[in-house]
Design a protein around this motif. Structure first.
Motif, mmCIF file in Angstrom:
data_model
loop_
_atom_site.group_PDB
_atom_site.id
_atom_site.type_symbol
_atom_site.label_atom_id
_atom_site.label_comp_id
_atom_site.label_asym_id
_atom_site.label_seq_id
_atom_site.Cartn_x
_atom_site.Cartn_y
_atom_site.Cartn_z
ATOM 1 N N THR A 4 -40.749 12.601 48.591
ATOM 2 C CA THR A 4 -41.449 11.935 47.861
ATOM 3 C C THR A 4 -42.275 12.092 46.135
ATOM 4 O OG1 THR A 4 -42.977 11.295 49.866
ATOM 5 C CG2 THR A 4 -43.395 10.798 47.897
ATOM 6 N N LYS A 5 -41.276 11.460 45.108
ATOM 7 C CA LYS A 5 -42.099 11.349 43.942
ATOM 8 C C LYS A 5 -43.670 12.203 44.137
ATOM 9 C CE LYS A 5 -37.345 9.191 41.639
ATOM 10 N NZ LYS A 5 -37.986 8.113 41.265
ATOM 11 N N ASN A 6 -43.600 12.993 43.395
ATOM 12 C CA ASN A 6 -45.090 13.338 42.879
ATOM 13 C C ASN A 6 -45.459 11.874 41.305
ATOM 14 O OD1 ASN A 6 -47.656 14.551 41.850
ATOM 15 N ND2 ASN A 6 -46.990 15.969 40.727
ATOM 16 N N ILE A 7 -45.775 10.798 41.666
ATOM 17 C CA ILE A 7 -46.170 9.928 40.742
ATOM 18 C C ILE A 7 -48.091 10.667 40.750
ATOM 19 C CG2 ILE A 7 -46.460 8.086 40.134
ATOM 20 C CD1 ILE A 7 -43.433 8.467 40.455
ATOM 21 N N ALA A 8 -47.922 10.500 38.875
ATOM 22 C CA ALA A 8 -49.598 10.327 38.495
ATOM 23 C C ALA A 8 -50.588 9.037 39.325
ATOM 24 C CB ALA A 8 -49.521 10.891 37.418
ATOM 25 N N SER A 9 -51.664 9.728 39.327
ATOM 26 C CA SER A 9 -52.369 8.598 40.032
ATOM 27 C C SER A 9 -53.351 7.545 38.546
ATOM 28 C CB SER A 9 -53.606 9.217 41.121
ATOM 29 O OG SER A 9 -54.598 9.907 40.178
ATOM 30 N N GLU A 10 -54.007 6.650 39.002
ATOM 31 C CA GLU A 10 -54.636 5.827 37.981
ATOM 32 C C GLU A 10 -55.868 6.910 37.618
ATOM 33 O OE1 GLU A 10 -56.386 1.814 37.292
ATOM 34 O OE2 GLU A 10 -55.550 2.214 39.593
ATOM 35 N N HIS A 11 -56.317 7.545 37.892
ATOM 36 C CA HIS A 11 -57.145 7.747 37.897
ATOM 37 C C HIS A 11 -56.564 9.423 37.145
ATOM 38 C CE1 HIS A 11 -60.986 10.770 37.873
ATOM 39 N NE2 HIS A 11 -60.180 12.417 38.058
ATOM 40 N N VAL A 12 -55.984 10.225 37.145
ATOM 41 C CA VAL A 12 -55.073 11.380 36.056
ATOM 42 C C VAL A 12 -54.928 10.369 34.484
ATOM 43 C CG1 VAL A 12 -52.805 12.321 35.852
ATOM 44 C CG2 VAL A 12 -54.048 12.837 37.746
ATOM 45 N N LEU A 13 -53.768 9.142 35.083
ATOM 46 C CA LEU A 13 -53.813 7.634 33.917
ATOM 47 C C LEU A 13 -55.010 7.525 32.430
ATOM 48 C CD1 LEU A 13 -51.003 5.616 34.803
ATOM 49 C CD2 LEU A 13 -50.801 7.485 32.885
ATOM 50 N N LEU A 14 -55.969 7.922 33.549
ATOM 51 C CA LEU A 14 -57.256 6.873 32.765
ATOM 52 C C LEU A 14 -57.966 8.164 32.193
ATOM 53 C CD1 LEU A 14 -59.336 4.784 35.706
ATOM 54 C CD2 LEU A 14 -58.143 4.121 33.067
ATOM 55 N N LYS A 15 -57.882 9.472 32.264
ATOM 56 C CA LYS A 15 -57.727 10.659 32.008
ATOM 57 C C LYS A 15 -57.577 10.937 30.340
ATOM 58 C CE LYS A 15 -59.031 14.877 34.210
ATOM 59 N NZ LYS A 15 -58.916 15.985 34.720
ATOM 60 N N GLN A 16 -56.223 10.716 30.537
ATOM 61 C CA GLN A 16 -55.056 10.489 29.542
ATOM 62 C C GLN A 16 -55.539 10.203 28.478
ATOM 63 O OE1 GLN A 16 -52.799 12.956 28.689
ATOM 64 N NE2 GLN A 16 -53.013 14.083 30.582
ATOM 65 N N LEU A 17 -55.513 8.479 29.278
ATOM 66 C CA LEU A 17 -56.064 7.338 28.103
ATOM 67 C C LEU A 17 -57.099 7.596 27.381
ATOM 68 C CD1 LEU A 17 -55.586 4.347 26.982
ATOM 69 C CD2 LEU A 17 -56.844 3.458 28.997
ATOM 70 N N ASP A 76 -43.463 15.510 38.260
ATOM 71 C CA ASP A 76 -42.620 16.412 38.463
ATOM 72 C C ASP A 76 -41.614 16.793 37.524
ATOM 73 O OD1 ASP A 76 -43.510 17.527 41.067
ATOM 74 O OD2 ASP A 76 -42.368 16.568 42.610
ATOM 75 N N GLU A 77 -41.320 15.808 37.310
ATOM 76 C CA GLU A 77 -40.039 15.515 35.832
ATOM 77 C C GLU A 77 -40.496 15.902 34.646
ATOM 78 O OE1 GLU A 77 -36.769 12.315 34.260
ATOM 79 O OE2 GLU A 77 -37.982 12.270 36.514
ATOM 80 N N TYR A 78 -42.107 15.298 33.965
ATOM 81 C CA TYR A 78 -42.956 15.482 33.299
ATOM 82 C C TYR A 78 -44.093 15.990 33.805
ATOM 83 C CZ TYR A 78 -38.832 12.172 31.105
ATOM 84 O OH TYR A 78 -37.655 12.016 30.253
ATOM 85 N N PRO A 79 -44.140 17.206 33.762
ATOM 86 C CA PRO A 79 -45.330 18.131 33.809
ATOM 87 C C PRO A 79 -46.019 18.124 32.287
ATOM 88 C CG PRO A 79 -43.934 19.412 34.187
ATOM 89 C CD PRO A 79 -43.248 18.714 33.015
ATOM 90 N N ASP A 80 -45.767 17.126 31.290
ATOM 91 C CA ASP A 80 -46.667 17.962 29.909
ATOM 92 C C ASP A 80 -46.912 16.002 29.903
ATOM 93 O OD1 ASP A 80 -48.061 17.979 27.834
ATOM 94 O OD2 ASP A 80 -46.473 17.091 26.527
ATOM 95 N N PHE A 81 -47.826 15.152 29.742
ATOM 96 C CA PHE A 81 -47.829 13.586 28.697
ATOM 97 C C PHE A 81 -46.987 13.513 28.367
ATOM 98 C CE2 PHE A 81 -50.155 10.123 27.272
ATOM 99 C CZ PHE A 81 -50.219 9.057 28.554
ATOM 100 N N GLU A 82 -47.353 14.227 27.454
ATOM 101 C CA GLU A 82 -46.660 13.847 25.116
ATOM 102 C C GLU A 82 -45.650 13.583 25.904
ATOM 103 O OE1 GLU A 82 -46.499 15.393 21.289
ATOM 104 O OE2 GLU A 82 -48.456 15.480 22.390
ATOM 105 N N ASP A 83 -45.036 14.821 26.786
ATOM 106 C CA ASP A 83 -42.989 14.436 26.941
ATOM 107 C C ASP A 83 -42.787 13.256 27.631
ATOM 108 O OD1 ASP A 83 -42.745 17.393 25.724
ATOM 109 O OD2 ASP A 83 -43.160 18.182 27.063
#
Length: 200
Positions: A4-17, A76-83
């Motif tokens: 299973t891919k480790n996809i960021a949740s909506e909560h994690v995305l909102l934190k970045q936003l 897993d592929e991009y641990p850093d949001f900017e990358d």
């Protein structure tokens, strides 16, 4: 069975936003767009067209990530949001250029140079690491550098020091280049001082 891919949740995305400094990130993304377009695709668009196209790409990418949610952040592929977002920008540029089959204009630009044929860069040419490049980019942004100044800085950081070469790279007229470089020079001493304080 595929893992299973480790996809960021909506909560994690909102934190970045909400927690990111989007002024700084936007500037970095704009620089990434310009670099990709110039280096990978060899575009010779005029500076304003380069900036307009890059802005549109970034807006479309942020929509796809945060609104449409069609571009998923694989942690897993991009641990850093900017990358991750730079990777999406890269992909979207490729898709857009292929889809629209855009022409890459080639224009004859008159030769312009100072006495030595090179810019009086005074320290900005010593961009030897991605970390330093990013720091100078952030400092320029903090000093109020606009999109045109930042893209000229990207050229300098890429080792393009002759006014003639920068003008050809960005499709700038003599007057446009002169005005951008004059604004950028005003910020030079501040940047040099800050770098010196940080031991560069």
């Amino acid at each position: 069975m595929k893992p299973t891919k480790n996809i960021a949740s909506e909560h994690v995305l909102l934190k970045q936003l909400h927690n990111r400094d989007w002024d700084k990130l936007w500037a970095r993304l704009l620089g990434s767009c310009a670099w990709i377009l110039r280096k990978r695709y060899g575009v010779k668009w005029r500076n304003q067209k380069l900036i307009t196209f890059s802005r549109q790409i970034i807006l479309e990418v942020t929509d796809k990530i945060f609104l449409e949610k069609v571009r998923k952040w694989n942690l897993d592929e991009y641990p850093d949001f900017e990358d991750f977002i730079v990777g999406v920008v890269d992909s979207h540029i490729n898709n857009t250029l292929n889809k629209n089959n855009k022409e890459i204009p080639t224009e004859a630009i008159e030769y312009f140079q100072n006495r030595n044929g090179e810019l009086d860069i005074d320290g900005l040419e010593q961009i030897t690491t991605p970390e330093l490049r990013k720091q100078v980019f952030d400092e320029l942004k903090a000093e109020g550098a606009d999109d045109e100044e930042l893209i000229v800085f990207e050229c300098i950081a890429d080792g393009i020091h002759k006014p003639k070469d920068i003008k050809i790279e960005l499709g700038l007229s003599d007057e446009d280049f002169h005005n951008i470089w004059r604004r950028l020079k005003r910020k030079r001493e501040v940047i040099k001082s800050k770098l010196a304080e940080d031991g560069y």
